[in-house]
Every structure is written in C-alpha cells, then in structure tokens.
Enzyme design. Structure first.
Site, PDB file in Angstrom:
ATOM      1  N   SER A 221     -76.493  -3.284   3.169  1.00 37.16           N
ATOM      2  CA  SER A 221     -76.793  -4.708   3.213  1.00 37.16           C
ATOM      3  C   SER A 221     -77.225  -5.184   1.840  1.00 37.16           C
ATOM      4  O   SER A 221     -78.037  -4.533   1.166  1.00 37.16           O
ATOM      5  CB  SER A 221     -77.910  -4.982   4.220  1.00 37.16           C
ATOM      6  OG  SER A 221     -78.447  -6.282   4.056  1.00 37.16           O
ATOM      7  N   LYS A 222     -76.704  -6.337   1.413  1.00 32.35           N
ATOM      8  CA  LYS A 222     -77.083  -6.877   0.101  1.00 32.35           C
ATOM      9  C   LYS A 222     -78.542  -7.300   0.075  1.00 32.35           C
ATOM     10  O   LYS A 222     -79.128  -7.447  -0.991  1.00 32.35           O
ATOM     11  CB  LYS A 222     -76.187  -8.053  -0.269  1.00 32.35           C
ATOM     12  CG  LYS A 222     -76.289  -9.248   0.675  1.00 32.35           C
ATOM     13  CD  LYS A 222     -75.308 -10.331   0.267  1.00 32.35           C
ATOM     14  CE  LYS A 222     -75.373 -11.515   1.207  1.00 32.35           C
ATOM     15  NZ  LYS A 222     -74.387 -12.558   0.868  1.00 32.35           N
ATOM     16  N   ARG A 223     -79.144  -7.501   1.244  1.00 33.29           N
ATOM     17  CA  ARG A 223     -80.564  -7.880   1.300  1.00 33.29           C
ATOM     18  C   ARG A 223     -81.484  -6.669   1.157  1.00 33.29           C
ATOM     19  O   ARG A 223     -82.658  -6.817   0.856  1.00 33.29           O
ATOM     20  CB  ARG A 223     -80.861  -8.599   2.624  1.00 33.29           C
ATOM     21  CG  ARG A 223     -80.211  -9.961   2.742  1.00 33.29           C
ATOM     22  CD  ARG A 223     -80.563 -10.632   4.053  1.00 33.29           C
ATOM     23  NE  ARG A 223     -80.056  -9.884   5.187  1.00 33.29           N
ATOM     24  CZ  ARG A 223     -78.818 -10.016   5.674  1.00 33.29           C
ATOM     25  NH1 ARG A 223     -77.976 -10.844   5.083  1.00 33.29           N
ATOM     26  NH2 ARG A 223     -78.408  -9.320   6.699  1.00 33.29           N
TER      27      ARG A 223
END
Length: 456
Positions: A221-223
């Site tokens: 996940s980019k988060r």
C-alpha cells in the site's frame, strides 16, 4: 508515482508481447480528472524508460479521454439492444429496500421502463442464469455464477461511462488480445467479459498475476509501504537489479539461480509458470540483489552511475559539499574500494564525503565510543610518526601506525580506530590507509591535530 506492482505487470506484458511477436500498448486511463495531471503521465513514462521500456518501442501513450465518443456510443448500443436499462436509485434507496449496506443492487428498475434523464444511471442487465467462464493463462478457467453478479452501472447519471465500460471499449478499439494484470482485478473480469460478449466481440485472453505483498503478507500500500519505483531509482537502485527482482515476484528462471541476464528472463519467462501464491516484496533481498549488480559493474560504469549523488543532480538531497569541492580524480582513486562496500548508490556519499569536505562530519556516537583514555597520546604519536614518513602510501602508513600501536600493546584495529574517526568522522568506511593516501599528508595531519585539540 509508479507502483512497483504496476512495474512488474508492465514488464510481464512487455516480455509476453515480444515473445508472441505482438505489440506492447501503453494507455493512460485519464477519465477521472481529479486523478490525472500531465506531470503524473510524464512520471509514468520516465519510470518505464528507467526500467527498460523506452519511449518509441511501444504504441502510445494513448489517452482514454480521447475515446469518449466511442464509450458513449457503446453505452447507447447496449441500451438500444435491451442489454442495459436506466435506474435512478441512490445508494440509500438500495440500502433501504435490502435492509443492508452490504447487499448489492436488487434489480428494482429492470423492467420499469425508465428512460434516460438527469440522475439516471445506466445499468447492465446481467443474465439471470448460467455462468461466465474466464479463460486465464495463469488461473485456468475461473467460473462465476451470473446470478451472483449484480446489474452493475456502466454509465453515470450525467451520461459519462464508468471505467468498466471505457476499458472494454478501448481494448476493443485497439485490438487488445491479451491482458496481464494483478489478481485484484479478477472480480471485475466477469463483468468486463459480459460486456465484451454483449457488444458482440470475442474477449481477450486474461492472465491475473499474484498480488504483491509486504512482510506481513498485506497487499503493498502506498499509504504504508515504500512502493514507488521512482523512490528506489532515486535511492540508487540499478534498473537491471530492479528488473531482475520484479520478474522473480511469482516466477523463477530455470535452475537454482535468481540473478540472471535479462536475455535469459526474456527467453524463459512463461505466464503459465507464474505461481498463484501472493508474491512477497522483500526489500532486504532487493537490496542484496542491487549490491551484486553494483559490484558487477566495470569501475568506469560505477563511477558514472555515482555522479548524480556526487554532483547533486537528480537526487533526493544534495551532497554535504559544494560542487567545486568535488574532486573527480580523488573519487576515481577510491571508487573500486567503495564499489565493494555499498548496496545502493546513494550510500556512496557517507563513504567518501571526508575526501571533499574541509573537515569531516563527526558522528558523535562514534567519537564517544572511540575516543577513550589514552586516545590523545595515541594521536600525538600518530602525528609524529606520520610527519616523519618519507613515502606517503598506504603500505607505509599501515606499517607506521602498526608500530605506534605495538609500542602501546595495541593491535592495529584498536590503534587505527581513533585515527579513522579523526580523519573520516566515522568508525566504518573505506580501507583507512588507502583513504589517507588519497587524502594526502597535509589534510590528514590537520585533521588528527584538530581531533587531538578537542580531547584537551
């Protein structure tokens, strides 16, 4: 930023197209204005360039927005043929009728004859019976019962087609024969296949590769995770190492080997050999891969590859020295030594910064650990011994300091630690005596004397 999972899919599509004598097509799906900016498109193109899929070697980029007329025409054909109908239900309406926010649309407007109008979404009429079989080169023939697929929206209340329909129409228009993508898209595939069939065109062959996960086996996940290809590029990962590693996510070349020439991967990759299990993106393993690739570079290529970090061009942060302080000859003298000690190119800076600074950047923790009782006197002796040297070379420096330590009952490792910190600012780094040779007599002695004064 270009997700590493997307980069892997791009490489797989790229190789498969070459193997089949086909064409790799790049399409920018830009109909969502909030998620589309020209600089983001350029970022994708640059990332593909870096990974080895260079501009001019593929078709595109095409832009989905340019095909809006075809999208609307397809929606109209589906409505006119009875394969789609209009619905003005809101999400709250559906929830009120079903009594659950988790249940799908209940087909309320299927046969109510609602026509087009503001706020009227167009829904596809999913067959009540039978099943949709997806032919997948990796997963066989996943089968989806049609009765479990809701009548899904294909055009919004303002008439604009949604991604599902736009994607299908674009693939039809461009003659796409194979779609290789992550397994997270598999639930949408039966809907897309139904649209292909309703529009009277044979669907493409699908291949859904395993999703890429982190060490906790969670989808990257980019988060939460470092997923941007550009971040690895800017940290100093080599494109060849990244390409090689990404292709191992769910697949392996023949034999007991992982680091292989790209030509071998292009020749041996087979979609039907891709593993169904989730693929673990192991950054530590990638780092080790990169170190191997760095060490395999000819020294001249290594020197060139380090230049962005040494000269402050195209890097995340500039080096701690000014451009005019950088000495290319000094770096060339230690490059081969540095090449064996770094795993990513950005690590070159802390390994060689002492050569280009007026005074070293002192690691205070290293200073505290190293400068113990007796260090001041040892540095005094080192200065005196070095001053008397006739030849300033690594071998003479080593034997001289070895003799200084022996007089104090110290082995070379204990003797050179205070000298290393005084000269380089750190306890670890390039071989000390080769470093002192390149640094030169005057600068070496100046730094040792400065460290000695600090111990007063």
């Amino acid at each position: 930023m270009f997700h590493v999972g997307g980069a892997r899919s791009a490489l797989q599509n790229w190789i498969y197209a070459k193997q089949q004598g086909g064409v790799f097509v790049l399409r920018i799906e830009d109909t969502d204005a909030a998620r589309n900016k020209p600089e983001w498109t350029e970022g994708i193109l640059s990332a593909l360039d870096w990974i080895g899929i260079s501009r001019g070697s593929y078709e595109g980029p095409y832009f989905q927005s340019a095909n809006a007329g075809e999208h609307r025409a397809a929606a109209a054909r589906l409505y006119e043929s009875g394969r789609a109908y209009y619905c003005d239900c809101t999400r709250e309406d559906v929830q009120a009728r079903t009594g659950s926010q988790y249940q799908g649309y209940d087909g309320y407007h299927r046969d109510r004859g609602l026509g087009p109008g503001p706020g009227h979404a167009l829904r596809f009429r999913t067959p009540d019976e039978g099943a949709t079989v997806v032919v997948d080169l990796i997963r066989g023939e996943p089968t989806f019962e049609n009765k479990l697929i809701e009548d899904f929206v294909i055009a919004r209340g303002d008439g604009s087609p949604v991604f599902l329909l736009a994607n299908v129409v674009d693939d039809m228009t461009m003659g796409i024969t194979h779609v290789i993508r992550a397994e997270e898209h598999l639930p949408n595939t039966p809907k897309q296949q139904l649209l292909w069939e309703a529009l009277g065109v044979k669907p493409p062959i699908w291949a859904h590769v395993p999703v890429v996960v982190n060490e906790k086996r969670q989808k990257l996940s980019k988060r939460r995770d470092k997923v941007a290809l550009e971040a690895y590029r800017d940290e100093g990962y080599l494109a060849g190492a990244m390409r090689n590693y990404l292709m191992l996510l769910g697949w392996a070349p023949s034999g007991d080997r992982e680091i292989v020439p790209w030509s071998v991967i292009e020749d041996e990759f087979r979609l039907d050999e891709v593993n169904l299990s989730s693929a673990f993106f192991d950054e530590k393993k990638l780092r080790a891969f990169n170190g191997e690739y760095i060490r395999a570079l000819p020294v001249a290529e290594f020197i060139d590859a380090c230049q962005p970090w040494l000269t402050g061009t195209g890097t995340i942060a500039p080096p701690p020295w000014q451009p005019e302080e950088f000495d290319a000859d000094a770096f060339a003298a230690v490059a081969e030594l540095a090449q064996t000690r770094i795993a990513v190119l950005s690590e070159i800076v802390p390994n060689v910064d002492f050569l280009f600074l007026a005074s070293p950047l002192i690691d205070e923790a290293a200073w505290t650990k190293t400068m113990k009782d007796g260090s001041a006197e040892l540095l005094d002796d080192a200065v005196a011994a070095f001053e008397a040297l006739e030849s300033w070379d690594a071998e003479s420096l080593k034997s001289t300091l070895e003799a200084v330590g022996a007089e104090r009952g110290l082995k070379l490792g204990k003797t050179q630690a205070p000298v290393r910190v005084a000269v380089t600012g750190r306890t670890v780094g390039l071989p000390l005596f080769e470093s002192l040779e390149v640094l030169g007599r005057e600068r070496t002695l100046t730094r040792i004397r400065a460290a000695r004064l600090r111990l007063v």
